[in-house]
Design an enzyme around this catalytic site. Structure first.
Site, mmCIF file in Angstrom:
data_model
loop_
_atom_site.group_PDB
_atom_site.id
_atom_site.type_symbol
_atom_site.label_atom_id
_atom_site.label_comp_id
_atom_site.label_asym_id
_atom_site.label_seq_id
_atom_site.Cartn_x
_atom_site.Cartn_y
_atom_site.Cartn_z
ATOM 1 N N THR A 50 0.790 -1.214 0.000
ATOM 2 C CA THR A 50 0.000 0.000 0.000
ATOM 3 C C THR A 50 0.833 1.280 0.000
ATOM 4 O OG1 THR A 50 -1.855 0.987 1.128
ATOM 5 C CG2 THR A 50 -0.198 0.009 2.503
ATOM 6 N N CYS A 51 0.344 2.285 -0.702
ATOM 7 C CA CYS A 51 1.090 3.549 -0.731
ATOM 8 C C CYS A 51 0.473 4.550 0.237
ATOM 9 C CB CYS A 51 1.179 4.109 -2.138
ATOM 10 S SG CYS A 51 -0.068 5.281 -2.629
ATOM 11 N N ILE A 52 -0.733 4.904 0.078
ATOM 12 C CA ILE A 52 -1.414 5.963 0.850
ATOM 13 C C ILE A 52 -0.452 6.978 1.452
ATOM 14 C CG2 ILE A 52 -3.565 4.797 1.271
ATOM 15 C CD1 ILE A 52 -2.543 4.024 4.025
ATOM 16 N N LYS B 217 0.078 4.845 6.761
ATOM 17 C CA LYS B 217 0.053 3.534 6.102
ATOM 18 C C LYS B 217 0.612 2.463 7.011
ATOM 19 C CE LYS B 217 4.276 3.813 3.223
ATOM 20 N NZ LYS B 217 4.667 3.809 1.803
#
Lengths: 589, 67
Positions: A409-411, A416
Site C-alpha cells: 500500500t502507498c497511501i 500507512k
C-alpha cells in the site's frame, strides 16, 4: 426546527430549548424543542446561551409552560409548572449518575456475553400474535443459569482450548555486510553482492537494484520513498500461523523505489528525504531506533509506477533477495536463538467472543496487499486483495502475527501500515492475550474504489460477522480518504446487528471523517501529530500499543453498557490524552 | 492591505487522465490542473476520461511570505 420523539429520547439528558415562540399553557412535546445536535453551532454564533439551571429534555416533556417564551429560549425551572421539584430531582439524579458511572467503569472489566436476548419492541399495533417456539423461549433462561454457574466456578477451572501454537525463534543480527556469499554466522549477516542480478529475474519490470546497509548510528542519509518495511522471517516447520518460524532481530529490510525516469514510485505517499527525519522509529511498522536497515532500492520500468504491475515488481524483486537470506536463516540451530516466543490461538471458553476487522486499501495499484504468502511477510503464494474482489478474508491471530499480510500500500506515509506493522500488530497482540476476551479471528477487508463495490463488500462483512456470532467488534482502517465511506459502512453493518462496535482510524484535522452514522459512537483516534496532519513521516499516525489499549478499553466499556460521552465538536487531542490517562491508570500499562 | 478571505467555491472540472493509482483533473475556466490519488475520489463507478467532477476549492494562499 422541532425534533421527533426518537431524537428527544436520545437527548433526554441534554438541555431543553424551545425551537419557536411557545405560548404559556403549552404542554411541552418534542415538537416544541430544538435539536441539541446544533447547540454548539448556535452557541458559537451567539444565538443561544445556555444557563446553568437549564432543565433537561427528559425533565420538561409533558410539563406545562407557565409563561410565553421566545424561540431558542432554554427552559429553566421558573418557566414550568412544578419546576422547583424538577431541580431537586436533577440534583439527586446527578449524584446518582456520577456514582453509577464510576462504579461502572470499575466494573467494566469482566464482561458477560450478551447473547440469548429476545428483544421485542412494538411501538403501536393491533392483533399481533407472537408465536415463539418453546425451545427458544426457554433455552436462554437455561443457558443464562449456566453462565452464572460457570462464573461462580470461574476460580475453579475453565478449560481453554489451544487451537494452534506458533513458536517464534529470534536470532540476533549484530552486523550486516555485503560479500561473496550469503551467510549468517555469529550474528553477522552477509548478503551476496551478485544477488541483485538474480533478484531482477523475479519480474522483467524491475530494471535495476541496489542494496546498501544503513546502520543505526548513521541515519543522516538520503532515501528515496520508502515503499515498505519488511521483517526477515522464514518458516522452518508448518504453515503460516503454526509450527516454527525463525526471525532475525535487530535488522529490517527497507524497500525503496523510483521509476526509470526518476519519479518516486509512491508519488502521493512518498516520503523521500533524510531517513532519520522521515521515519518515526519505533512504531510497529517502522524500523526500531537500533535496527540495522538493509535498504533495497529498486528501479522499475518508466511509467509503470502508476500501474499495479510496477510497484508489485519491486516487491517481488525485493522478496527474492529476502528469500536467499531466509534459506540460511532456516538452517540455524534452535540453540542459537536469543529469544523464543510462543504464540497461541486460544478459544477462551465462556468469555465474550470478539472479532477484529482490519480494513486495508484496495483501490488498485499500490492500494493493495498480498494476503497469506507462503513465507512470513513474503510475496510469493499470496493473493492480492484487489484480485480477491476485496471480499473479507478471515485470518487467525497467529496467521497475522506470522506475517500473513504483505503490504503493497502507498497511501500517506504517516498512516500507512507497512508489512512489519501487521507482523507485530499491537491490537491483534493485545486482543489475543486478553484473558477476558475470546478473539475469534481477524478479518481483512479491502477498500475498493467504486461506492457500489464498497457497499457490496461491506454487506458481506456484515453477514460474516453475523455468522461469527460475536459479542463485540473493533473495526480499524489505515489511511484516510474514500476508504472512510466503507469504514463507516462496516461499523453500521455490525452495529445494526446489535453488536457493540468500536472504530479505530486516523482522522484528526486532515483526515476528518466524511460520513457517519449512529453506530459510530465509540471511536479511537490514531493521530499523533500536533496539528492533526498527515505529517509525511513514515508510521507517525499508525496504531500503537497505547491506541490498542484505548480501543480494547472502549470495547469492554461499550459491551458492558457504560455510557460513552459524545465527542467534542472538532478534533481535540486533549480528549485522547485524557482517555489514555484513564485507561493506563485502570490497566496499569 | 485589508484581510482577504479566499472563500470556498464549488469548482467543476474534467478528468483528463486515469491511471491505476490516480486521476488528473483539469478545472473549467482555465483554473489549472490537479492530480489526486484514487482514494481521494468519491465515485459510483470507475472513473474514465471525460468524466465531470466537482469539488470545493478556494484560491491558494502563500503562507510563508514567499521565503
Amino acid at each position: 426546527m422541532s425534533i421527533t420523539p426518537e431524537t428527544a429520547n436520545q437527548h433526554k439528558n441534554d438541555p431543553a430549548v424551545v425551537c419557536c415562540l411557545t405560548q404559556a399553557g403549552t404542554v411541552i412535546s418534542p415538537a416544541d424543542l430544538e435539536d441539541p445536535g446544533i447547540f454548539p453551532d448556535l452557541e458559537d454564533s451567539g444565538l443561544l446561551k445556555i444557563p446553568a439551571n437549564v432543565l433537561t429534555i427528559g425533565q420538561v416533556l409533558g410539563k406545562k409552560l407557565v409563561k410565553t417564551i421566545d424561540a431558542l429560549t432554554p427552559i429553566t425551572p421558573d418557566m414550568i409548572e412544578g419546576g422547583e421539584e424538577a431541580i431537586k430531582e436533577t440534583e439527586e439524579k446527578s449524584v446518582e449518575a456520577v456514582e453509577a458511572k464510576e462504579a461502572k467503569v470499575v466494573e467494566a472489566a469482566p464482561v458477560k456475553a450478551a447473547s440469548n436476548v429476545i428483544r421485542i419492541h412494538i411501538e403501536e399495533g393491533k392483533g399481533i400474535n407472537l408465536e415463539i417456539p418453546a425451545i427458544v423461549a426457554t433455552a436462554p433462561a437455561g443457558e443464562k443459569e449456566e453462565v452464572v454457574q460457570k462464573e461462580e466456578k470461574k476460580e475453579v477451572k475453565i478449560e481453554d482450548k489451544v487451537k494452534r501454537t506458533l513458536i517464534m525463534r529470534e536470532f540476533e543480527v549484530k552486523e550486516v555486510k555485503l560479500g561473496e556469499e550469503t551467510s549468517f554466522e555469529n550474528g553477522v549477516l552477509t548478503i551476496r553482492k551478485s544477488i541483485v542480478e538474480d533478484a531482477l529475474k523475479a519480474d522483467p519490470l524491475a530494471k535495476k537494484m541496489e542494496i546498501d546497509i544503513i546502520t543505526p548510528d548513521n541515519k543522516n542519509v538520503f532515501t528515496n520513498t520508502i515503499m515498505d518495511v519488511i521483517p526477515i522471517a522464514t518458516k522452518v516447520e508448518g504453515n503460516l500461523g503454526e509450527g516454527i518460524t525463525h526471525v532475525m532481530s535487530g535488522v529490517v529490510v527497507v524497500l525503496t523505489g523510483v521509476d526509470e525516469s526518476g519519479i518516486q514510485v509512491h508519488e502521493f505517499g512518498s516520503c523521500e528525504g533524510i531517513i532519520g527525519e522521515k521515519v518515526r522509529f519505533g512504531r510497529p511498522g517502522c524500523p526500531d531506533e537500533n535496527d540495522i536497515m538493509i535498504r533495497i532500492h529498486v528501479t522499475i520500468q518508466a511509467g509503470t509506477g502508476m500501474e499495479r504491475k510496477g510497484p508489485y515488481a519491486a516487491h517481488k524483486a525485493c522478496d527474492a533477495v529476502i528469500q536467499e537470506i531466509r534459506e540460511v536463516l532456516k538452517k540455524k540451530p534452535a540453540s542459537e536463538a536469543v529469544k523464543v516466543t510462543e504464540y497461541k490461538d486460544i478459544e477462551r471458553v465462556g468469555r465474550p467472543r470478539v472479532v477484529l476487522v482490519k480494513e486495508i486499501m484496495g483501490q488498485g495499484a499500490m492500494h493493495d496487499n498480498v494476503i497469506l504468502p507462503k513465507e512470513p511477510a513474503g510475496v510469493l503464494g499470496g493473493r492480492p486483495n484487489v484480485d480477491l474482489g476485496n471480499i473479507p478474508v478471515v485470518l487467525s491471530p497467529n496467521e497475522v502475527r506470522d506475517g500473513g499480510i504483505h503490504a503493497l500500500t502507498c497511501i500517506g506515509p504517516a498512516s500507512k501500515e507497512n508489512t512489519r506493522h501487521y507482523f507485530r500488530e499491537p491490537l491483534v497482540n493485545l486482543l489475543a492475550e486478553d484473558e477476558e476476551l475470546n478473539l475469534v479471528g481477524v478479518v481483512f477487508v479491502g477498500s475498493p474504489q467504486v461506492n457500489e463495490e464498497k457497499f457490496y463488500v461491506s454487506e458481506r462483512l456484515g453477514a460474516l460477522v453475523e455468522a461469527l456470532g460475536v459479542d463485540g467488534a473493533i473495526v480499524t482502517t489505515e489511511g484516510f480518504g474514500n476508504n472512510h465511506i466503507d469504514f463507516a459502512s462496516h461499523i453500521e453493518q455490525i452495529g445494526k446487528r446489535g453488536i457493540p462496535v468500536v472504530g479505530v482510524t486516523y482522522a484528526a484535522y486532515q483526515g476528518q471523517l466524511i460520513v457517519g452514522n449512529k453506530y459510530m459512537d465509540a471511536m479511537i483516534e490514531l493521530n499523533k501529530d500536533k496539528n492533526g496532519m498527515e505529517s509525511e513521516i513514515l508510521g507517525d499516525n499508525t496504531l500503537c500499543p497505547e491506541d490498542a489499549r484505548r480501543a480494547v478499553a472502549m470495547l469492554k466499556a461499550k459491551m458492558a453498557g457504560v455510557k460513552i460521552l459524545p465527542p467534542a465538536k472538532k478534533w481535540d487531542q486533549s480528549v485522547i490524552e485524557n482517555n489514555q490517562k484513564l485507561v493506563d491508570e485502570k490497566y496499569k500499562a | 492591505m485589508d484581510e482577504i478571505y479566499p472563500g470556498l467555491n464549488m469548482i467543476r472540472g474534467k478528468i483528463i487522465e486515469v491511471t491505476e493509482m490516480d486521476v488528473k483533473i483539469e478545472f473549467k475556466g482555465r483554473m489549472g490542473m490537479l492530480r489526486v490519488p484514487l482514494r481521494m475520489l468519491i465515485s459510483d463507478r470507475h472513473p474514465s476520461i471525460g468524466d465531470e467532477v466537482e469539488l470545493m476549492m478556494s484560491y491558494v494562499t502563500l503562507i510563508n511570505d514567499g521565503r
